[in-house]
Design an enzyme around this catalytic site. Structure first.
Site, PDB file in Angstrom:
ATOM      1  N   ARG A  30       0.862  -1.167   0.000  1.00  0.00           N
ATOM      2  CA  ARG A  30       0.000   0.000   0.000  1.00  0.00           C
ATOM      3  C   ARG A  30       0.911   1.233   0.000  1.00  0.00           C
ATOM      4  O   ARG A  30       1.741   1.409   0.889  1.00  0.00           O
ATOM      5  CB  ARG A  30      -0.897   0.042   1.235  1.00  0.00           C
ATOM      6  CG  ARG A  30      -1.784   1.301   1.258  1.00  0.00           C
ATOM      7  CD  ARG A  30      -2.050   1.793   2.660  1.00  0.00           C
ATOM      8  NE  ARG A  30      -2.724   3.094   2.647  1.00  0.00           N
ATOM      9  CZ  ARG A  30      -2.857   3.866   3.702  1.00  0.00           C
ATOM     10  NH1 ARG A  30      -2.361   3.494   4.869  1.00  0.00           N
ATOM     11  NH2 ARG A  30      -3.447   5.040   3.603  1.00  0.00           N
ATOM     12  N   ASP A  74      -2.983   4.608  -3.156  1.00  0.00           N
ATOM     13  CA  ASP A  74      -4.258   5.128  -2.661  1.00  0.00           C
ATOM     14  C   ASP A  74      -4.881   6.113  -3.639  1.00  0.00           C
ATOM     15  O   ASP A  74      -6.102   6.296  -3.659  1.00  0.00           O
ATOM     16  CB  ASP A  74      -4.043   5.838  -1.316  1.00  0.00           C
ATOM     17  CG  ASP A  74      -4.292   4.921  -0.133  1.00  0.00           C
ATOM     18  OD1 ASP A  74      -5.246   4.131  -0.189  1.00  0.00           O
ATOM     19  OD2 ASP A  74      -3.548   5.000   0.851  1.00  0.00           O
ATOM     20  N   HIS A  91     -14.119   7.398   6.035  1.00  0.00           N
ATOM     21  CA  HIS A  91     -13.033   6.559   6.557  1.00  0.00           C
ATOM     22  C   HIS A  91     -12.401   7.345   7.698  1.00  0.00           C
ATOM     23  O   HIS A  91     -11.625   8.280   7.481  1.00  0.00           O
ATOM     24  CB  HIS A  91     -12.001   6.270   5.457  1.00  0.00           C
ATOM     25  CG  HIS A  91     -10.822   5.486   5.934  1.00  0.00           C
ATOM     26  ND1 HIS A  91     -10.589   4.187   5.558  1.00  0.00           N
ATOM     27  CD2 HIS A  91      -9.799   5.816   6.764  1.00  0.00           C
ATOM     28  CE1 HIS A  91      -9.480   3.754   6.145  1.00  0.00           C
ATOM     29  NE2 HIS A  91      -8.986   4.739   6.873  1.00  0.00           N
ATOM     30  N   GLY A 105     -10.227   7.391  11.069  1.00  0.00           N
ATOM     31  CA  GLY A 105      -9.258   6.765  11.953  1.00  0.00           C
ATOM     32  C   GLY A 105      -8.253   7.812  12.374  1.00  0.00           C
ATOM     33  O   GLY A 105      -8.558   9.008  12.397  1.00  0.00           O
ATOM     34  N   SER A 106      -7.029   7.384  12.674  1.00  0.00           N
ATOM     35  CA  SER A 106      -5.996   8.370  13.009  1.00  0.00           C
ATOM     36  C   SER A 106      -5.744   9.284  11.820  1.00  0.00           C
ATOM     37  O   SER A 106      -5.390  10.449  11.971  1.00  0.00           O
ATOM     38  CB  SER A 106      -4.709   7.669  13.428  1.00  0.00           C
ATOM     39  OG  SER A 106      -4.259   6.813  12.397  1.00  0.00           O
ATOM     40  N   GLY A 107      -5.946   8.751  10.623  1.00  0.00           N
ATOM     41  CA  GLY A 107      -6.047   9.549   9.411  1.00  0.00           C
ATOM     42  C   GLY A 107      -7.501   9.480   8.982  1.00  0.00           C
ATOM     43  O   GLY A 107      -8.086   8.395   8.946  1.00  0.00           O
TER      44      GLY A 107
END
Length: 435
Positions: free
Chosen positions: A98, A157, A218, A220-222
């Protein structure tokens, strides 16, 4: 039986999964945390999945162990477990990586001995995602040297967002005096997650991907959001770099561009980030902002529980962090609803989907967003919303709104490693390396 090793490199973590080819059954899954973190001991936890039995393993490494050395240990542990539990002739045919930023690349990149031209581009792209791309490049170079028979499949991404309309990806700024490595435009991020969620929602709703209209958060921490129209990315919150858009655990998200120069007059100076030079402004906005800056923690579970404690002297700062995060989500959600419903024919929204660590776990955040959608007759079901989805029970997708709700809200477990492994299988078939 050959296998694919899927690797997801963060700035201080490494997620990994070993899959069979072509079935993509998981043999080994795990994560290294506190990697290349000053004063911390990296920890590697992994599970060997052998004929329905899960063997859990964990070990701590030496303090300040370099990133590459931690990955080398991961490969050694995978080799040991493979030899013990599976066929000795198992070989890693490919490593799927990724990679956050792929610039203008429109396909996954394949790198193997004798075909390493892409590494130069990756080094240049590290400027646009310095905390992530640089780590991915390190691991790719390690694999080229130590796993020379494996093909490196780089899954970006940014690939998912190549369908963004020109008016969405264009910034109103004159061309720079010097030609940059890539055009300065919106590229987006979290595309692998969005692609995976799109496929899961297609299965769940029994509707072709190219007919689906979704808004995905999405978180999350990002954190980012994406408007998917007829199965394609139509708008997304992250921009040229992952800094634009929603705040994250330590990331500021969008700010007045002039603010950083008032906050830090030396913002343009270069500083060292684990041996890689980045602008001080980027370092501050990536590592000293977000939820952490507002209340002292990036743990959203802690924020949600602490703000509820009326007797806590710090409840107010936790409440502010929560409210800022919710406010920014609502800003983009409102814009995406307008862009979708205002389109010709007033297309239907098939679902608002929450994913990522915060999106999957915070029932309160989902409920609060649902309340703001009351004008669209959205009704969150308290019981459904209180329990997240389970992969082995509902395929990782669960609706949390009542039957007949005007807007359907779902929670979907995401799996970027699975998405890259799927892309690697396609690349190996295209190269006629597997059937």
């Amino acid at each position: 039986m050959k296998s694919i090793l899927a690797v997801n490199c963060g700035s201080s973590s490494i997620k990994f999964k070993l899959y069979t080819i072509p079935e993509l059954n998981v043999l080994i899954s795990g994560q290294a945390s506190s990697v290349a973190t000053k004063g911390a001991k990296p920890s590697i936890k992994y599970i060997v999945h052998d004929q329905g039995k899960d063997e859990k393993n964990a070990e701590d490494e030496e303090e300040n162990m370099p990133y590459e050395a931690v990955f080398e240990r991961i490969v050694a542990l995978i080799d040991e477990s493979t030899a013990k539990h599976f066929q000795p002739e198992d070989a890693i045919a490919a490593v799927s990586h990724r990679v956050v930023h792929g610039g203008t690349e429109s396909e996954p990149m394949e790198i193997y001995p004798g075909h390493t031209e892409g590494l130069e581009l990756l080094d240049k792209l590290s400027d646009f995602a310095p905390l992530h791309n640089h780590r991915a490049v390190e691991v790719v170079k390690f694999c080229l040297e130590h796993l020379p028979k494996s093909r490196q499949i780089l899954c970006f991404d940014t690939l998912f967002h190549h369908t963004l309309p020109k008016q969405v990806y264009t910034y109103p700024l004159a061309p720079p005096a010097e030609t940059p490595a890539i055009p300065l435009r919106k590229y987006g991020a979290h595309g692998l997650s969005y692609a995976y969620i799109l496929s899961k929602m297609s299965e769940h709703l029994q509707k072709p991907q190219d007919e689906l209209n979704l808004i995905i958060a999405h978180l999350g921490s990002g954190a980012s959001m994406c408007l998917i129209k007829q199965g394609k990315s139509f708008d997304t919150t992250m921009g040229l770099t992952p800094l634009e858009g929603l705040p994250g655990g330590t990331r500021t998200g969008s700010l007045d561009p002039a603010l950083i120069f008032h906050h830090t007059p030396s913002a343009s100076e270069k500083v060292d980030f684990n041996g890689f030079p980045v602008a001080k402004a980027e370092m501050i906005m990536n590592k000293e902002g977000g939820l952490q800056a507002l209340c002292g923690t990036s743990n959203f579970g802690t924020i949600a529980s602490e703000m509820a404690g009326a007797s806590s002297p710090d409840a107010e700062k936790y409440r502010l962090a929560y409210d800022v995060f919710l406010d920014r989500i609502l800003n983009y959600l409102g814009a995406y609803l307008l862009k979708l419903f205002g389109s010709e024919g007033r297309p239907e929204l098939h679902g608002l989907v929450f994913s990522g660590g915060i999106g999957e776990r915070s029932s309160q955040l989902r409920a609060d967003v649902g309340r703001y959608l009351g004008w669209l007759k959205c009704e969150v079901d308290e019981e459904r919303n209180g329990q997240g989805p389970k992969e082995d029970v509902d395929g990782g997708v669960k609706e949390v709104t009542k039957d007949g709700s005007g807007v359907k809200i779902f929670v979907c477990l995401t799996d970027e490693e699975s998405q890259t492994a799927n892309m690697a299988v396609k690349a190996l078939r295209k190269a006629k390396l597997i059937n």
